[in-house]
Design a protein around this motif. Structure first.
Motif, mmCIF file in Angstrom:
data_model
loop_
_atom_site.group_PDB
_atom_site.id
_atom_site.type_symbol
_atom_site.label_atom_id
_atom_site.label_comp_id
_atom_site.label_asym_id
_atom_site.label_seq_id
_atom_site.Cartn_x
_atom_site.Cartn_y
_atom_site.Cartn_z
ATOM 1 N N ARG A 77 15.690 -12.245 -0.450
ATOM 2 C CA ARG A 77 14.655 -11.453 -0.966
ATOM 3 C C ARG A 77 13.551 -12.241 -1.878
ATOM 4 O O ARG A 77 12.497 -11.500 -1.657
ATOM 5 N N GLN A 78 14.047 -13.358 -2.440
ATOM 6 C CA GLN A 78 13.026 -13.875 -3.459
ATOM 7 C C GLN A 78 12.155 -14.619 -2.388
ATOM 8 O O GLN A 78 10.756 -14.591 -2.762
ATOM 9 N N GLU A 79 12.452 -15.046 -1.381
ATOM 10 C CA GLU A 79 11.489 -15.700 -0.480
ATOM 11 C C GLU A 79 10.681 -14.673 0.075
ATOM 12 O O GLU A 79 9.281 -14.972 0.339
ATOM 13 N N MET A 80 10.871 -13.411 0.582
ATOM 14 C CA MET A 80 10.129 -12.704 0.878
ATOM 15 C C MET A 80 9.075 -12.109 0.015
ATOM 16 O O MET A 80 7.931 -11.765 0.350
ATOM 17 N N ILE A 81 9.670 -11.848 -1.295
ATOM 18 C CA ILE A 81 8.533 -11.652 -2.504
ATOM 19 C C ILE A 81 7.564 -12.703 -2.505
ATOM 20 O O ILE A 81 6.198 -12.251 -2.560
ATOM 21 N N GLU A 82 7.845 -13.766 -2.335
ATOM 22 C CA GLU A 82 7.055 -14.995 -2.583
ATOM 23 C C GLU A 82 5.838 -15.045 -1.492
ATOM 24 O O GLU A 82 4.578 -15.123 -1.495
ATOM 25 N N ILE A 125 11.878 10.731 9.141
ATOM 26 C CA ILE A 125 11.018 9.915 10.056
ATOM 27 C C ILE A 125 12.046 8.640 9.976
ATOM 28 O O ILE A 125 11.742 8.064 11.204
ATOM 29 N N ARG A 126 12.724 8.136 8.990
ATOM 30 C CA ARG A 126 13.689 7.138 9.019
ATOM 31 C C ARG A 126 14.660 7.439 10.414
ATOM 32 O O ARG A 126 14.780 6.310 11.235
ATOM 33 N N LYS A 127 15.306 8.584 10.329
ATOM 34 C CA LYS A 127 16.137 8.960 11.324
ATOM 35 C C LYS A 127 15.571 8.660 12.837
ATOM 36 O O LYS A 127 16.014 8.125 13.872
ATOM 37 N N ALA A 128 14.310 9.282 12.887
ATOM 38 C CA ALA A 128 13.667 9.145 14.221
ATOM 39 C C ALA A 128 13.271 7.635 14.760
ATOM 40 O O ALA A 128 13.493 7.306 15.998
ATOM 41 N N ILE A 129 12.768 6.855 13.904
ATOM 42 C CA ILE A 129 12.464 5.686 14.198
ATOM 43 C C ILE A 129 13.764 4.734 14.387
ATOM 44 O O ILE A 129 13.643 4.245 15.571
ATOM 45 N N LEU A 130 14.823 4.978 13.781
ATOM 46 C CA LEU A 130 15.960 4.268 13.962
ATOM 47 C C LEU A 130 16.798 4.593 15.309
ATOM 48 O O LEU A 130 17.050 4.062 16.322
ATOM 49 N N HIS A 131 16.477 6.018 15.673
ATOM 50 C CA HIS A 131 16.989 6.578 16.708
ATOM 51 C C HIS A 131 16.306 5.945 17.997
ATOM 52 O O HIS A 131 16.780 5.683 19.122
ATOM 53 N N VAL A 149 10.171 1.093 7.576
ATOM 54 C CA VAL A 149 11.566 1.534 7.878
ATOM 55 C C VAL A 149 12.235 0.088 8.349
ATOM 56 O O VAL A 149 13.400 -0.262 7.961
ATOM 57 N N LEU A 150 11.650 -0.527 9.311
ATOM 58 C CA LEU A 150 12.152 -2.189 9.348
ATOM 59 C C LEU A 150 12.155 -2.965 8.429
ATOM 60 O O LEU A 150 13.114 -3.633 8.302
ATOM 61 N N PHE A 151 11.336 -3.013 7.398
ATOM 62 C CA PHE A 151 11.196 -3.913 6.330
ATOM 63 C C PHE A 151 12.528 -3.308 5.340
ATOM 64 O O PHE A 151 13.210 -4.165 5.066
ATOM 65 N N GLU A 152 12.640 -2.019 5.329
ATOM 66 C CA GLU A 152 13.704 -1.609 4.423
ATOM 67 C C GLU A 152 14.914 -2.051 5.025
ATOM 68 O O GLU A 152 15.920 -2.540 4.306
ATOM 69 N N LEU A 153 15.198 -2.066 6.366
ATOM 70 C CA LEU A 153 16.573 -2.510 6.872
ATOM 71 C C LEU A 153 16.729 -3.990 6.653
ATOM 72 O O LEU A 153 17.488 -4.533 6.169
ATOM 73 N N TRP A 174 15.383 -5.953 4.263
ATOM 74 C CA TRP A 174 15.696 -6.222 2.802
ATOM 75 C C TRP A 174 17.143 -5.505 2.392
ATOM 76 O O TRP A 174 17.714 -6.377 1.621
ATOM 77 N N ASN A 175 17.598 -4.540 3.007
ATOM 78 C CA ASN A 175 18.903 -4.034 2.774
ATOM 79 C C ASN A 175 20.131 -5.133 3.220
ATOM 80 O O ASN A 175 21.219 -5.205 2.657
ATOM 81 N N GLN A 176 19.743 -5.914 4.305
ATOM 82 C CA GLN A 176 20.682 -6.752 4.896
ATOM 83 C C GLN A 176 20.441 -8.335 4.403
ATOM 84 O O GLN A 176 21.090 -9.314 4.587
ATOM 85 N N SER A 177 19.448 -8.647 3.528
ATOM 86 C CA SER A 177 19.041 -9.691 2.789
ATOM 87 C C SER A 177 19.816 -10.093 1.530
ATOM 88 O O SER A 177 20.305 -9.101 0.733
ATOM 89 N N ASN A 178 20.028 -11.452 1.293
ATOM 90 C CA ASN A 178 20.620 -11.742 0.032
ATOM 91 C C ASN A 178 19.615 -11.890 -1.151
ATOM 92 O O ASN A 178 18.502 -11.904 -0.764
#
Length: 73
Positions: A56-61, A5-11, A42-46, A48-52
């Motif tokens: 990340r703490q702001e997103m969690i809050e 699914i990840r690959k398909a969405i990213l594609h 998948v978008l949230f994962e991207l 999250w992985n690009q965030s410091n």
């Protein structure tokens, strides 16, 4: 059958610019369809992985507040 699914969405999103990505997110949320949740994940994962750690703490809050509001209704 091997379905990634990840690959398909990213594609499917690989050629989108910022406006198209925003429209995809807004459309998925407004539609409220369960089938859109994996794509949003998948978008949230991207994001999250690009965030410091601070971002990340702001997103969690924000998530915590959103969950509280959604469950209090």
């Amino acid at each position: 059958m091997d379905l990634n699914i990840r690959k398909a969405i990213l594609h499917n999103l690989s050629s989108n610019d910022q406006n198209e990505l925003e429209a995809t997110i807004v459309d998925a949320i407004q539609a409220g369809e369960e089938k859109m949740l994996p794509g949003l994940g998948v978008l949230f994962e991207l994001i999250w992985n690009q965030s410091n750690n601070e971002d990340r703490q702001e997103m969690i809050e924000a998530l915590e507040q959103g969950v509280k509001q959604a469950t209090s209704n």
